[in-house]
Design a protein around this motif. Structure first.
Motif, PDB file in Angstrom:
ATOM      1  N   ALA A 192      -0.799  -6.740   5.010  1.00  0.00           N
ATOM      2  CA  ALA A 192      -2.049  -5.946   2.829  1.00  0.00           C
ATOM      3  C   ALA A 192      -1.563  -5.614   2.020  1.00  0.00           C
ATOM      4  CB  ALA A 192      -2.407  -4.457   3.778  1.00  0.00           C
ATOM      5  N   VAL A 193      -1.987  -5.662   0.693  1.00  0.00           N
ATOM      6  CA  VAL A 193      -1.429  -4.964  -0.212  1.00  0.00           C
ATOM      7  C   VAL A 193      -1.606  -4.510  -1.321  1.00  0.00           C
ATOM      8  CG1 VAL A 193      -0.295  -7.605  -0.953  1.00  0.00           C
ATOM      9  CG2 VAL A 193      -2.727  -6.979  -1.384  1.00  0.00           C
ATOM     10  N   LEU A 194      -0.654  -3.531  -1.880  1.00  0.00           N
ATOM     11  CA  LEU A 194      -1.916  -2.441  -3.124  1.00  0.00           C
ATOM     12  C   LEU A 194      -3.053  -3.777  -3.829  1.00  0.00           C
ATOM     13  CD1 LEU A 194       1.270  -0.546  -3.508  1.00  0.00           C
ATOM     14  CD2 LEU A 194      -0.575   0.308  -2.604  1.00  0.00           C
ATOM     15  N   ASN A 195      -3.686  -2.974  -4.127  1.00  0.00           N
ATOM     16  CA  ASN A 195      -4.266  -3.929  -4.879  1.00  0.00           C
ATOM     17  C   ASN A 195      -4.835  -3.711  -6.548  1.00  0.00           C
ATOM     18  OD1 ASN A 195      -5.842  -6.811  -4.949  1.00  0.00           O
ATOM     19  ND2 ASN A 195      -8.050  -5.136  -5.225  1.00  0.00           N
ATOM     20  N   GLU A 196      -5.441  -2.340  -6.797  1.00  0.00           N
ATOM     21  CA  GLU A 196      -5.453  -1.704  -7.686  1.00  0.00           C
ATOM     22  C   GLU A 196      -4.898  -0.281  -7.734  1.00  0.00           C
ATOM     23  OE1 GLU A 196      -9.797  -1.808 -10.772  1.00  0.00           O
ATOM     24  OE2 GLU A 196      -9.593  -2.520  -7.955  1.00  0.00           O
ATOM     25  N   LEU A 218      -5.185   0.724  10.150  1.00  0.00           N
ATOM     26  CA  LEU A 218      -5.027   1.851   9.358  1.00  0.00           C
ATOM     27  C   LEU A 218      -3.984   2.695   9.719  1.00  0.00           C
ATOM     28  CD1 LEU A 218      -6.289   0.761   5.977  1.00  0.00           C
ATOM     29  CD2 LEU A 218      -4.387  -0.624   6.907  1.00  0.00           C
ATOM     30  N   GLY A 219      -3.816   2.939  11.032  1.00  0.00           N
ATOM     31  CA  GLY A 219      -3.565   4.843  11.709  1.00  0.00           C
ATOM     32  C   GLY A 219      -2.300   4.251  12.036  1.00  0.00           C
ATOM     33  N   GLY A 220      -1.986   5.779  10.981  1.00  0.00           N
ATOM     34  CA  GLY A 220      -0.286   5.647  10.660  1.00  0.00           C
ATOM     35  C   GLY A 220       0.519   4.838   9.981  1.00  0.00           C
ATOM     36  N   TRP A 221      -0.477   4.742   9.036  1.00  0.00           N
ATOM     37  CA  TRP A 221       0.107   3.647   7.277  1.00  0.00           C
ATOM     38  C   TRP A 221      -0.447   5.231   6.593  1.00  0.00           C
ATOM     39  CZ3 TRP A 221       0.073  -1.131   5.965  1.00  0.00           C
ATOM     40  CH2 TRP A 221      -0.080  -2.637   6.809  1.00  0.00           C
ATOM     41  N   ASN A 222       0.770   5.449   5.390  1.00  0.00           N
ATOM     42  CA  ASN A 222       0.861   5.920   3.729  1.00  0.00           C
ATOM     43  C   ASN A 222       0.476   5.539   2.893  1.00  0.00           C
ATOM     44  OD1 ASN A 222       3.576   6.303   3.597  1.00  0.00           O
ATOM     45  ND2 ASN A 222       3.381   7.382   6.093  1.00  0.00           N
ATOM     46  N   LEU A 223       0.323   6.330   1.816  1.00  0.00           N
ATOM     47  CA  LEU A 223       0.834   5.563   0.691  1.00  0.00           C
ATOM     48  C   LEU A 223       1.985   7.603  -0.141  1.00  0.00           C
ATOM     49  CD1 LEU A 223      -3.252   5.426  -0.595  1.00  0.00           C
ATOM     50  CD2 LEU A 223      -1.435   3.317  -0.349  1.00  0.00           C
ATOM     51  N   VAL A 224       2.996   6.834  -0.683  1.00  0.00           N
ATOM     52  CA  VAL A 224       4.418   7.194  -0.851  1.00  0.00           C
ATOM     53  C   VAL A 224       4.471   6.908  -2.717  1.00  0.00           C
ATOM     54  CG1 VAL A 224       6.345   7.638  -0.829  1.00  0.00           C
ATOM     55  CG2 VAL A 224       5.096   7.431   1.139  1.00  0.00           C
ATOM     56  N   LEU A 225       4.514   8.598  -3.777  1.00  0.00           N
ATOM     57  CA  LEU A 225       5.079   8.124  -4.481  1.00  0.00           C
ATOM     58  C   LEU A 225       6.193   7.940  -5.279  1.00  0.00           C
ATOM     59  CD1 LEU A 225       4.187   7.754  -7.648  1.00  0.00           C
ATOM     60  CD2 LEU A 225       3.118  10.014  -7.844  1.00  0.00           C
ATOM     61  N   VAL A 226       6.859   7.819  -5.653  1.00  0.00           N
ATOM     62  CA  VAL A 226       8.796   7.844  -5.997  1.00  0.00           C
ATOM     63  C   VAL A 226       8.450   7.976  -7.316  1.00  0.00           C
ATOM     64  CG1 VAL A 226      10.626   7.044  -5.625  1.00  0.00           C
ATOM     65  CG2 VAL A 226       9.207   6.038  -3.666  1.00  0.00           C
ATOM     66  N   ARG A 227       8.730   9.354  -7.573  1.00  0.00           N
ATOM     67  CA  ARG A 227       8.922   9.691  -9.299  1.00  0.00           C
ATOM     68  C   ARG A 227      10.203  10.593  -8.701  1.00  0.00           C
ATOM     69  NH1 ARG A 227       5.448   9.283 -13.267  1.00  0.00           N
ATOM     70  NH2 ARG A 227       5.635  11.065 -13.761  1.00  0.00           N
ATOM     71  N   GLY A 228      11.095  10.090  -9.998  1.00  0.00           N
ATOM     72  CA  GLY A 228      12.316  11.096 -10.486  1.00  0.00           C
ATOM     73  C   GLY A 228      13.056  11.684  -8.783  1.00  0.00           C
ATOM     74  N   GLY A 229      13.141  10.431  -8.281  1.00  0.00           N
ATOM     75  CA  GLY A 229      13.967  10.505  -6.646  1.00  0.00           C
ATOM     76  C   GLY A 229      13.268  10.971  -6.047  1.00  0.00           C
ATOM     77  N   ARG A 230      12.103  11.287  -5.397  1.00  0.00           N
ATOM     78  CA  ARG A 230      11.423  12.003  -4.823  1.00  0.00           C
ATOM     79  C   ARG A 230      10.935  11.736  -4.189  1.00  0.00           C
ATOM     80  NH1 ARG A 230       8.443  16.589  -5.764  1.00  0.00           N
ATOM     81  NH2 ARG A 230       8.672  17.519  -3.978  1.00  0.00           N
ATOM     82  N   SER A 231      10.467  11.376  -2.918  1.00  0.00           N
ATOM     83  CA  SER A 231       9.072  10.155  -2.245  1.00  0.00           C
ATOM     84  C   SER A 231       7.938  11.982  -1.595  1.00  0.00           C
ATOM     85  CB  SER A 231       9.633   9.652  -1.495  1.00  0.00           C
ATOM     86  OG  SER A 231      10.373   8.512  -1.596  1.00  0.00           O
ATOM     87  N   ILE A 232       6.745  11.795  -2.113  1.00  0.00           N
ATOM     88  CA  ILE A 232       6.025  12.110  -1.855  1.00  0.00           C
ATOM     89  C   ILE A 232       4.616  11.543  -1.403  1.00  0.00           C
ATOM     90  CG2 ILE A 232       4.557  14.151  -2.765  1.00  0.00           C
ATOM     91  CD1 ILE A 232       6.168  13.962  -5.013  1.00  0.00           C
ATOM     92  N   VAL A 233       4.723  11.924  -0.210  1.00  0.00           N
ATOM     93  CA  VAL A 233       2.998  10.593   0.569  1.00  0.00           C
ATOM     94  C   VAL A 233       1.737  12.180  -0.021  1.00  0.00           C
ATOM     95  CG1 VAL A 233       1.963  10.717   2.937  1.00  0.00           C
ATOM     96  CG2 VAL A 233       4.398  11.038   2.418  1.00  0.00           C
ATOM     97  N   ARG A 269       4.573   3.139  -3.038  1.00  0.00           N
ATOM     98  CA  ARG A 269       4.237   2.086  -2.069  1.00  0.00           C
ATOM     99  C   ARG A 269       3.533   2.280  -0.867  1.00  0.00           C
ATOM    100  NH1 ARG A 269      10.719   3.809  -0.576  1.00  0.00           N
ATOM    101  NH2 ARG A 269      11.260   2.296  -2.506  1.00  0.00           N
ATOM    102  N   LEU A 270       3.295   0.915  -0.366  1.00  0.00           N
ATOM    103  CA  LEU A 270       2.349   1.184   0.548  1.00  0.00           C
ATOM    104  C   LEU A 270       2.991   1.130   1.930  1.00  0.00           C
ATOM    105  CD1 LEU A 270      -0.713   0.545   2.482  1.00  0.00           C
ATOM    106  CD2 LEU A 270      -0.243  -1.799   1.692  1.00  0.00           C
ATOM    107  N   ARG A 271       3.140   2.026   2.818  1.00  0.00           N
ATOM    108  CA  ARG A 271       3.475   1.906   4.277  1.00  0.00           C
ATOM    109  C   ARG A 271       3.147   2.314   5.149  1.00  0.00           C
ATOM    110  NH1 ARG A 271       8.429   6.763   3.568  1.00  0.00           N
ATOM    111  NH2 ARG A 271       6.212   8.217   4.420  1.00  0.00           N
ATOM    112  N   ASP A 278       4.150  -2.738   0.872  1.00  0.00           N
ATOM    113  CA  ASP A 278       4.081  -2.693  -0.337  1.00  0.00           C
ATOM    114  C   ASP A 278       4.515  -2.172  -1.733  1.00  0.00           C
ATOM    115  OD1 ASP A 278       3.905  -5.014  -2.327  1.00  0.00           O
ATOM    116  OD2 ASP A 278       1.254  -4.464  -2.147  1.00  0.00           O
ATOM    117  N   GLN A 279       4.883  -2.295  -2.569  1.00  0.00           N
ATOM    118  CA  GLN A 279       5.299  -1.270  -3.491  1.00  0.00           C
ATOM    119  C   GLN A 279       4.931  -2.332  -5.622  1.00  0.00           C
ATOM    120  OE1 GLN A 279       9.059  -0.382  -2.677  1.00  0.00           O
ATOM    121  NE2 GLN A 279      10.013  -1.662  -4.788  1.00  0.00           N
ATOM    122  N   THR A 280       5.161  -1.576  -5.609  1.00  0.00           N
ATOM    123  CA  THR A 280       4.626  -1.895  -6.988  1.00  0.00           C
ATOM    124  C   THR A 280       4.764  -0.181  -8.227  1.00  0.00           C
ATOM    125  OG1 THR A 280       3.128  -2.464  -8.653  1.00  0.00           O
ATOM    126  CG2 THR A 280       2.438  -0.396  -6.943  1.00  0.00           C
TER     127      THR A 280
END
Length: 600
Positions: A192-196, A218-233, A269-271, A278-280
Motif C-alpha cells: 500500500a502507498v500514501l496517495n494523498e 488493514l487491521g493493526g495498521w496505523n498512520l504516524v506523524l513524525v515532527r521534532g523527533g517525536r512520532s505520534i500515531v 508514515r504508513l505502518r 510507506d512514508q512521505t
C-alpha cells in the motif's frame, strides 16, 4: 550477501544503521558475474514485516526491489543458538536457514539469467536449479515472481529480501567487500502507498491506495506523524480492507482529528504494526483547497512509486479523496463540425468528430455515439463503427493517449427532406480513465439547413363542360414553393381520345401529336404555368374527357426528387339534356296560348 532490517520499533525518524552481513555459501558461486552497479538506499525506503503468508496461500509472491542485481532467499529463521534448516547465513546478526534462493543476474541493464534454486546439502555447490523465474526490468526497478506453493511455505517460514553490489571483472563469484552495502526496504506481501494528504488549513485527511492485485486487510495498521523527533500515531485502522487495484475500493480516506496535520514538512508514515510500509514528507506550501498528491502512471493509472517525493508527489489543486488523483488523468470533450451549413437533397455532409485528450493521462475507453437526423443516410466513416441501432452509430476507442483525435462521418441528404428542415446531428461521448473510472461525458452537435426546390403540379380546364366541336384550354401549374431552383422539370401531358391538339403557350419539347413533353431547366422559386388548347372532336359521343399531366424534377445537382401528377375532367352533356332545355320554353308558350283563349 544477505541483509535484514529489523522492524521500526524505536518510533524514531532515524533509519536503521548499516547491517552487518556475511556472504552466503550458495547461489553466488554458480551464477555469471553481474555488472557492477551503483546501488544506493532510496529515500524513504519501505520496511516491511519478514513474516510470510500462510502455507495455504496459492497466490503469486511478487516483489519489486530497486536497481539491478538482486538476491532473495526464503527459509525458516531461528535464534542464534537454535536449529535452522537450509543454508545458514548471518543476516544483520540474525541466523537464517535458507531453503530456497532466487538469483536474478545481469549487466548493463539487461537481465542474463533468473532462476529459483533449492538448498542441496553435501554438494560442492549446495544449490540445485529448480525452475526459471519470470522477471521485469525498467529504469527504476527489477521485478520477479514465484508462486508461494512452489516454495512449500509452512507456518514459521518467512521471506527475506536483500541486495548487493558487485564488482565487474571477477569471474569468481565473490562479492567485493569494498563496495558499500545498503539495506533495501524489505517488500512484504502487501504494498500500500500514501496517495494523498490534506493538511492544515484544509480539512485534515489522508488517503491510502492499493496498487496490487490483492485486497489488503488493514487491521493493526496505523498512520504516524513524525515532527521534532517525536512520532505520534494520528490514526489507527481496525477492520477496514483496502480493495485490489481496479476493484473500486482501492482508495481509502482516513479522516483525522483537528490539528493532526500541521502544514509544514511533516514526515508521514504508513505502518503495519511498527513496520514502515510507506512514508512521505509533505510540502509546507500546501494551501487552502490543495493536497499533497501522488502522481499516477499516465498509461495504467497505478499510483507511481519511485521512493522519491520529488518524483512521486505534486501539489494538487483538485483534491480527490477516495478516488484516483487528477494527475495523470485524461480530459476529453467531444466537438463536432459539419462541412455544409446549407445542403440540398443528394448532397453529402462530412461531419468531423473530435475527441481530443487535453490532459496528461490515457483514457482506457472512449465511447462515441452519433445519432443521425431524419432525412440523411449514412454512407461512410473514416473509423469503422462498432455498433448501430436505428439511426445511432457507435464507436469504441481504446487507450486514447493525450493529444488530438478525430474521425469523420459522411451522410447523404435524402429526397425525404423538406425545404427549410434543420438537420441536427447530435454526438455524445463517455469515457473512463486508466482504472476504468467514469469521467464526465459531453455532447456536441452540428446543424445543417435544407434548401431545395419543392414543385407540385396542378391542372385546370376552361370550360369545365363542353360540347363536341368546342375548344377547351388546359392550364398546367408547376409552382416552385421551395427556396432553391430546380435543375430540371419534366412535364408530360397526354390528350385523351376524343380531343385534337390545337396549340400551346409554351412549345412542347417533343410530341407525337397526342403526348406532349416539356423539358424545363433552372426553374426558380415562384409561380409557373403553361397552357394547352384542344378541340372536342365533333364525332365524340362520350360523357367525360379526362386529361392527365405528370411532373418530375431534380435539384440543380441532378438529384431526382419526388414528382407528382394531376388530372382534370371535362364533362360532355348528353343530347337528351340539350333537348329538354329546348322543349321547356315551348311548353310554357303553349300554356300561355291556352290561357288566352279561355279569357276570350
Amino acid at each position: 550477501m544477505w541483509e535484514r532490517i529489523s522492524p521500526d520499533t524505536s518510533e524514531s525518524t532515524a533509519e536503521s544503521s548499516e547491517a552487518r552481513t556475511s556472504p552466503p555459501r550458495g547461489p553466488e558461486r554458480m551464477c555469471p558475474r553481474p555488472t557492477r552497479t551503483s546501488i544506493r538506499s532510496p529515500t524513504g525506503s519501505r520496511r516491511l514485516s519478514d513474516r510470510a503468508s500462510s502455507a495455504t496461500s496459492t497466490t503469486t509472491t511478487r516483489r519489486t526491489i530497486r536497481r539491478d542485481t538482486m538476491w532473495t532467499g526464503t527459509g525458516k529463521w531461528t535464534t542464534r543458538t537454535g536449529p535452522a534448516t537450509g543454508e545458514w547465513s548471518d543476516v544483520s546478526g540474525q541466523l537464517y536457514g535458507f531453503d530456497y534462493a532466487i538469483a536474478v543476474i545481469g549487466r548493463n541493464g539487461v537481465v542474463n539469467s533468473s532462476g529459483l534454486y533449492a538448498f542441496a546439502p553435501g554438494q560442492a555447490v549446495p544449490w540445485n536449479f529448480v525452475q526459471g523465474v519470470p522477471f521485469g526490468l525498467d529504469a527504476h526497478r527489477l521485478e520477479f515472481a514465484i508462486n508461494a506453493t512452489t516454495l512449500g511455505l509452512q507456518s514459521g517460514y518467512g521471506v527475506v529480501y536483500v541486495a548487493s553490489d558487485w564488482r565487474l571483472g571477477y569471474d569468481v563469484a565473490l562479492p567485493d567487500a569494498a563496495v558499500a552495502r545498503f539495506a533495501v526496504g524489505a517488500r512484504a506481501a502487501t504494498n500500500a502507498v500514501l496517495n494523498e494528504v490534506s493538511p492544515q488549513p484544509n480539512p485534515e485527511w489522508i488517503e491510502i491506495a492499493n496498487p496490487t492485485a490483492s485486497a489488503i486487510p488493514l487491521g493493526g495498521w496505523n498512520l504516524v506523524l513524525v515532527r521534532g523527533g517525536r512520532s505520534i500515531v494520528i490514526f489507527t485502522f481496525t477492520t477496514q480492507v483496502l480493495g485490489a487495484f481496479g476493484s473500486g475500493t482501492e482508495y481509502l480516506r482516513a479522516s483525522l482529528a483537528a490539528a493532526s496535520l500541521p502544514n509544514g514538512n511533516g514526515v508521514l508514515r504508513l505502518r503495519q504494526g511498527t513496520t514502515i510500509i510507506d512514508q512521505t514528507t509533505y510540502a509546507q506550501n500546501v494551501n487552502t483547497g490543495q493536497t499533497w498528491a501522488r502522481f499516477k502512471d499516465p498509461v495504467t493509472g497505478v499510483p507511481m512509486d519511485t521512493n522519491n517525493d520529488a518524483a512521486d508527489f505534486y501539489i494538487s489543486t483538485l483534491p480527490s479523496s477516495g478516488q484516483a488523483n487528477d494527475r495523470h488523468r485524461p480530459t476529453i470533450a467531444v466537438a463536432k463540425t459539419a462541412s455544409r451549413s446549407i445542403a440540398a437533397p443528394g448532397q453529402s455532409i462530412l461531419y468531423m468528430v473530435y475527441y481530443n485528450n487535453t490532459n496528461t493521462g490515457n483514457a482506457n475507453r472512449v465511447w462515441v455515439n452519433d445519432t443521425l437526423p431524419s432525412g440523411v443516410a449514412y454512407t461512410a466513416s473514416s473509423a469503422p463503427y462498432n455498433s448501430v441501432s436505428g439511426s445511432t452509430y457507435g464507436w469504441i476507442f481504446a487507450d486514447v493517449t493525450p493529444g488530438a483525435h478525430s474521425f469523420t462521418i459522411t451522410v447523404a441528404v435524402t429526397a425525404a427532406t423538406t425545404d427549410g428542415q434543420l438537420l441536427g446531428n447530435v454526438v455524445t461521448l463517455n469515457y473512463v480513465d486508466q482504472v476504468r473510472r467514469s469521467l464526465p461525458g459531453s455532447t456536441a452537435w452540428a446543424n445543417t439547413t435544407v434548401s431545395r426546390p419543392t414543385i407540385t403540379i396542378m391542372k385546370t380546364a376552361t370550360p369545365g363542360s363542353a360540347r363536341p366541336g368546342d375548344v377547351v384550354t388546359f392550364t398546367v401549374y408547376y409552382n416552385n414553393t421551395g427556396s432553391a431552383a430546380a435543375g430540371t422539370v419534366t412535364i408530360q401531358d397526354s390528350l385523351p381520345s376524343g380531343m385534337t391538339y390545337q396549340s400551346a403557350s409554351l412549345a412542347p419539347t417533343w410530341t407525337n401529336g397526342r403526348t406532349f413533353y416539356w423539358n424545363l431547366t433552372s426553374v426558380a422559386p415562384g409561380a409557373h404555368s403553361l397552357t394547352l388548347t384542344a378541340l372536342v372532336d365533333p364525332t365524340f359521343t362520350g360523357s367525360v374527357l379526362v386529361n392527365w399531366a405528370f411532373l418530375n424534377y431534380t435539384t440543380t445537382g441532378g438529384y431526382a426528387l419526388v414528382g407528382g401528377n394531376s388530372s382534370v375532367i371535362v364533362s360532355i352533356p348528353e343530347l337528351s339534356d340539350m333537348m329538354f332545355v329546348a322543349v321547356v320554353p315551348l311548353l310554357i308558350i303553349g300554356l300561355k296560348l291556352r290561357a288566352g283563349r279561355k279569357k276570350e
